[in-house]
Structures are given as C-alpha cells and as structure tokens.
Design a protein around this motif. Structure first.
Motif, short mmCIF file in Angstrom:
data_model
loop_
_atom_site.label_atom_id
_atom_site.label_comp_id
_atom_site.label_asym_id
_atom_site.label_seq_id
_atom_site.Cartn_x
_atom_site.Cartn_y
_atom_site.Cartn_z
N LEU A 68 26.47 -32.75 -30.93
CA LEU A 68 26.12 -31.33 -31.10
C LEU A 68 25.65 -30.73 -29.79
O LEU A 68 25.98 -29.58 -29.47
CB LEU A 68 25.05 -31.18 -32.18
N THR A 69 24.90 -31.49 -29.01
CA THR A 69 24.43 -30.99 -27.71
C THR A 69 25.60 -30.70 -26.79
O THR A 69 25.64 -29.65 -26.13
CB THR A 69 23.47 -32.01 -27.05
N ALA A 70 26.58 -31.58 -26.77
CA ALA A 70 27.77 -31.35 -25.94
C ALA A 70 28.51 -30.10 -26.39
O ALA A 70 28.97 -29.29 -25.57
CB ALA A 70 28.69 -32.57 -25.99
N ARG A 71 28.64 -29.92 -27.70
CA ARG A 71 29.30 -28.71 -28.22
C ARG A 71 28.52 -27.46 -27.84
O ARG A 71 29.10 -26.46 -27.41
CB ARG A 71 29.41 -28.78 -29.74
N LEU A 72 27.20 -27.51 -28.02
CA LEU A 72 26.36 -26.36 -27.69
C LEU A 72 26.49 -26.00 -26.22
O LEU A 72 26.62 -24.83 -25.86
CB LEU A 72 24.90 -26.64 -28.03
N ARG A 73 26.46 -27.01 -25.36
CA ARG A 73 26.60 -26.76 -23.92
C ARG A 73 27.94 -26.07 -23.63
O ARG A 73 27.99 -25.10 -22.87
CB ARG A 73 26.47 -28.05 -23.14
N GLY A 74 29.00 -26.55 -24.24
CA GLY A 74 30.31 -25.92 -24.03
C GLY A 74 30.36 -24.50 -24.54
O GLY A 74 30.91 -23.61 -23.88
N HIS A 75 29.75 -24.27 -25.70
CA HIS A 75 29.73 -22.92 -26.26
C HIS A 75 28.95 -21.96 -25.35
O HIS A 75 29.39 -20.83 -25.11
CB HIS A 75 29.10 -22.91 -27.66
N VAL A 76 27.80 -22.42 -24.85
CA VAL A 76 27.00 -21.57 -23.96
C VAL A 76 27.78 -21.28 -22.68
O VAL A 76 27.81 -20.14 -22.20
CB VAL A 76 25.62 -22.21 -23.65
N GLN A 77 28.44 -22.30 -22.14
CA GLN A 77 29.22 -22.11 -20.92
C GLN A 77 30.36 -21.11 -21.13
O GLN A 77 30.73 -20.38 -20.22
CB GLN A 77 29.77 -23.44 -20.42
N LEU A 78 30.89 -21.07 -22.31
CA LEU A 78 31.97 -20.14 -22.64
C LEU A 78 31.45 -18.72 -22.90
O LEU A 78 32.00 -17.74 -22.41
CB LEU A 78 32.73 -20.64 -23.87
N LEU A 79 30.37 -18.63 -23.68
CA LEU A 79 29.92 -17.32 -24.15
C LEU A 79 29.04 -16.58 -23.15
O LEU A 79 29.11 -15.34 -23.08
CB LEU A 79 29.17 -17.50 -25.48
N ALA A 80 28.22 -17.27 -22.39
CA ALA A 80 27.30 -16.59 -21.47
C ALA A 80 28.01 -15.64 -20.50
O ALA A 80 27.57 -14.49 -20.34
CB ALA A 80 26.44 -17.61 -20.72
N PRO A 81 29.11 -16.05 -19.85
CA PRO A 81 29.79 -15.10 -18.96
C PRO A 81 30.35 -13.88 -19.69
O PRO A 81 30.38 -12.78 -19.14
CB PRO A 81 30.92 -15.93 -18.33
N GLU A 82 30.82 -14.09 -20.92
CA GLU A 82 31.34 -12.97 -21.71
C GLU A 82 30.23 -11.95 -22.00
O GLU A 82 30.43 -10.74 -21.87
CB GLU A 82 31.91 -13.48 -23.03
N VAL A 83 29.08 -12.45 -22.40
CA VAL A 83 27.96 -11.57 -22.73
C VAL A 83 27.44 -10.90 -21.46
O VAL A 83 27.12 -9.71 -21.47
CB VAL A 83 26.84 -12.36 -23.46
N GLU A 84 27.38 -11.64 -20.36
CA GLU A 84 26.92 -11.05 -19.10
C GLU A 84 27.85 -9.93 -18.66
O GLU A 84 27.40 -8.87 -18.23
CB GLU A 84 26.83 -12.11 -18.02
N LEU A 85 29.14 -10.15 -18.77
CA LEU A 85 30.12 -9.13 -18.41
C LEU A 85 29.91 -7.85 -19.24
O LEU A 85 29.91 -6.74 -18.71
CB LEU A 85 31.53 -9.67 -18.60
N ALA A 86 29.69 -8.04 -20.53
CA ALA A 86 29.46 -6.88 -21.41
C ALA A 86 28.14 -6.20 -21.08
O ALA A 86 28.05 -4.96 -21.10
CB ALA A 86 29.49 -7.32 -22.86
N ALA A 87 27.12 -6.97 -20.75
CA ALA A 87 25.82 -6.39 -20.43
C ALA A 87 25.89 -5.54 -19.17
O ALA A 87 25.22 -4.51 -19.06
CB ALA A 87 24.78 -7.50 -20.24
N ARG A 88 26.71 -5.94 -18.24
CA ARG A 88 26.83 -5.18 -16.99
C ARG A 88 27.50 -3.83 -17.21
O ARG A 88 27.46 -2.96 -16.34
CB ARG A 88 27.56 -6.00 -15.95
N GLU A 89 28.11 -3.64 -18.37
CA GLU A 89 28.70 -2.34 -18.73
C GLU A 89 27.65 -1.38 -19.29
O GLU A 89 27.91 -0.19 -19.41
CB GLU A 89 29.80 -2.53 -19.78
N LEU A 90 26.49 -1.91 -19.65
CA LEU A 90 25.41 -1.05 -20.17
C LEU A 90 24.79 -0.26 -19.03
O LEU A 90 24.94 -0.62 -17.86
CB LEU A 90 24.34 -1.91 -20.88
N ALA A 91 24.09 0.80 -19.37
CA ALA A 91 23.49 1.67 -18.37
C ALA A 91 22.54 0.90 -17.46
O ALA A 91 21.67 0.18 -17.95
CB ALA A 91 22.74 2.81 -19.06
N PRO A 92 22.72 1.04 -16.14
CA PRO A 92 21.80 0.38 -15.22
C PRO A 92 20.36 0.82 -15.48
O PRO A 92 20.10 1.99 -15.73
CB PRO A 92 22.26 0.85 -13.84
#
Length: 129
Positions: free
Chosen positions: A50-74
């Motif tokens: 489960l830890t390995a899966r969680l690590r992979g999921h975080v590695q996949l999702l974090a950049p996606e969420v960061e990219l979307a967050a950078r679209e929000l108002a500075p």
C-alpha cells in the motif's frame, strides 16, 4: 512507472485524468479499514504494498494539482492552500517511517491522508469552470 507529460487544459489539468477512484480505494484501505472486505487493519506485508501504491499515486497526482493551482489567482488563499497541500504531500515522499510515529503503518497513514487531500483538491479544481 511510466512518465506521462500532462497536457494543460483550461483548468490546468492533464487531458488523461488520474484514476481518483482507485486512489481513494487505496486511501480507504488504510484510513477506513471497515470499507475493505476483510475489515481488518492491513498486515505488515500489505502495508509495504500500500505504501508503494500511495507513493506512486502522490508522484502522479501532485504535479497535476500543482499545475491547476498555478492557474488560480496569484496571492489568493485558495492558491496558497492548494500549493501547501502539494508541498506537504511531496514532503511525505522524502520522509522515512519512524517507530516514534507508528512505524511503517503510521507512515502509510500519513501518506494516505496527504493523498486524500490531493484527491479532494484535484476534484475541486477539475470542477471549476
């Protein structure tokens, strides 16, 4: 894990969305054991998987969420909140299990909470007009 390049859309999210439902199943296995058919806390060997899966999921999702967050108002509270969540989640990837904080199972639960928050932000940001 194969690398995929996110193609930004109007919302700042990739064209091929991550499988949030699968991520939630993994999170629930650690944070809500009653949701699993076995209804027992995971064994040590399963915690490692489960830890390995969680690590992979975080590695996949974090950049996606960061990219979307950078679209929000500075300077907006929402932007700082989401970026703080991304920082917290990626910081968890650098941490190691510690007996003081529950050992491998405690570490897996911390990763699960961080991934759960990323999933929440992803869903919220992907539903924005």
């Amino acid at each position: 894990m194969p690398h995929r390049t996110a193609q930004p859309t109007a919302a700042g999210l990739g064209e091929s969305p991550p499988d949030i439902a699968t991520m939630r199943v993994t999170v629930n296995r650690l944070l809500d054991p009653d949701s699993a058919p076995e209804a027992l806390p995971p064994a040590a060997a399963e915690v490692d998987i489960l830890t390995a899966r969680l690590r992979g999921h975080v590695q996949l999702l974090a950049p996606e969420v960061e990219l979307a967050a950078r679209e929000l108002a500075p300077g907006s509270i929402a932007r700082y909140s989401v970026l703080g969540c991304v920082w917290e989640a990626t910081s968890r990837l650098e941490a190691e299990p510690c007996q003081r904080y529950g050992g491998p199972a405690g570490y897996a639960r911390r990763l699960a909470r961080a991934l759960n928050a990323l999933c929440d932000h992803y869903e919220q940001l992907s539903s924005r007009p």
